[in-house]
Write a protein that holds these residues in place. Sequence first.
Motif, PDB file in Angstrom:
ATOM      1  N   SER A 164       3.479  -1.779  -1.943  1.00  0.00           N
ATOM      2  CA  SER A 164       3.330  -2.741  -0.854  1.00  0.00           C
ATOM      3  C   SER A 164       1.892  -3.230  -0.753  1.00  0.00           C
ATOM      4  O   SER A 164       1.637  -4.427  -0.593  1.00  0.00           O
ATOM      5  N   GLN A 165       0.934  -2.286  -0.871  1.00  0.00           N
ATOM      6  CA  GLN A 165      -0.482  -2.659  -0.815  1.00  0.00           C
ATOM      7  C   GLN A 165      -0.856  -3.544  -2.000  1.00  0.00           C
ATOM      8  O   GLN A 165      -1.600  -4.512  -1.852  1.00  0.00           O
ATOM      9  N   ALA A 167       1.185  -5.513  -3.731  1.00  0.00           N
ATOM     10  CA  ALA A 167       1.780  -6.839  -3.542  1.00  0.00           C
ATOM     11  C   ALA A 167       0.965  -7.659  -2.552  1.00  0.00           C
ATOM     12  O   ALA A 167       0.747  -8.867  -2.747  1.00  0.00           O
ATOM     13  N   GLN A 168       0.498  -6.992  -1.500  1.00  0.00           N
ATOM     14  CA  GLN A 168      -0.320  -7.680  -0.510  1.00  0.00           C
ATOM     15  C   GLN A 168      -1.644  -8.135  -1.125  1.00  0.00           C
ATOM     16  O   GLN A 168      -2.115  -9.249  -0.874  1.00  0.00           O
ATOM     17  N   GLN A 169      -2.236  -7.249  -1.951  1.00  0.00           N
ATOM     18  CA  GLN A 169      -3.483  -7.602  -2.625  1.00  0.00           C
ATOM     19  C   GLN A 169      -3.279  -8.793  -3.557  1.00  0.00           C
ATOM     20  O   GLN A 169      -4.121  -9.688  -3.634  1.00  0.00           O
ATOM     21  N   LYS A 171      -1.128 -11.193  -3.271  1.00  0.00           N
ATOM     22  CA  LYS A 171      -1.018 -12.416  -2.467  1.00  0.00           C
ATOM     23  C   LYS A 171      -2.399 -12.889  -2.010  1.00  0.00           C
ATOM     24  O   LYS A 171      -2.686 -14.092  -2.018  1.00  0.00           O
ATOM     25  N   VAL A 172      -3.231 -11.918  -1.609  1.00  0.00           N
ATOM     26  CA  VAL A 172      -4.582 -12.283  -1.171  1.00  0.00           C
ATOM     27  C   VAL A 172      -5.376 -12.864  -2.334  1.00  0.00           C
ATOM     28  O   VAL A 172      -6.062 -13.892  -2.196  1.00  0.00           O
TER      29      VAL A 172
END
Length: 380
Positions: A164-165, A167-169, A171-172
């Motif tokens: 999850s982290q 995937a978030q990274q 996107k950022v």
Amino acid sequence: MNFLFESRQPVRYAFIAVATVIALVSLVFSNTLVKGLAKEERNKVEIWAAATELLAKSDESSDMNLVLQILQSNKTIPVILYDKTSNTLSANNIKLPEKDTQGFLLKKTGEFAVKHDPIELEELNQSVYFDDSFILKRLQIYPYVQLLVISIFIALAFFALMSSQKAQQNKVWAGLSKETAHQLGTPISSLIAWTEYLKLKGLDPALINEMGKDVYRLEVIAERFSKIGSVSDIKPVILQDAVKQSVAYLENRISDKVRLIFDFPESSAMVQLNESLFSWVIENLTKNAVDAMGGEGIITYSMGEKGRHCFLDISDTGKGVSTSKFNRIFQPGFTTKERGWGLGLSLAKRIVENYHEGKIFVKQSEIGKGTTFRILLRKG
């Protein structure tokens, strides 16, 4: 700055600590339960042995109903009664073989004696050997099965959190990159127009040419940022040419005390590359090497083949990296410099592994002598 990397460490350590405490508490509780049940079973066997002794000493006038009920109540605990006088063995709750029953029971008494001390019936000159019940055996295994299940659950939860982290990274990364490319577009267009205008004014062509190179450089950088998060355009490229072209821009912009050596084979090495993104990797590694050497030393680019891959080694004669930091240096935010965001090597790793399905790692490093990074790429 290392704050981006370090800020995630307490969360990971806390997660691991809580999971470990849960697992240990569960294991201790289960073991306590098993020990209590084992003690209860020994008490039952002692009562069974006492009933056996009482039955053997009784006469015809005695009421043995209670004793018989006690003897018949044991349907789960395997028991072997050894008569020392007649040297015979009898069993309860044990499945006996058709042949050599005594030999089988004799072997079992040895196994039972290892687990539990036998109960002695001194007046009858007999010994009672017993084993754990089937339920107790399952409970003894249960804590370890439980620990395995908890470990698997913790591992899945941990990987889910990391995914999850990540995937978030991603996107950022993609969002910031595309926004950067968008923001660079307007000033680049303006600079191109100003360059053309200065040409018309008849200024020094050499000066205009150098300005044009820097404007082109900005266009390349904007193009790179725009490709982050998009499907990479991969095609066969000669690796030697790609490396030399990537270094060419930096060669005139780094210290004269830095010597670049290209140790390439004569035969061309074809690999699958996106030249624009890959040149970013080479530039980042080269800049890091220059910084590690303090602007003075030798950077060597060497190549070779390894199975279905070609490898590129970039070596410097800088200050080196300790072994404990080999993996951490690719983490976003990790840097040994006083200034900087620590994103260069993280970006290089993403480009090599996510976009080129290759691999990048620290091949070797020695404090005070230098570092070698290795890049593995698919042959074209």
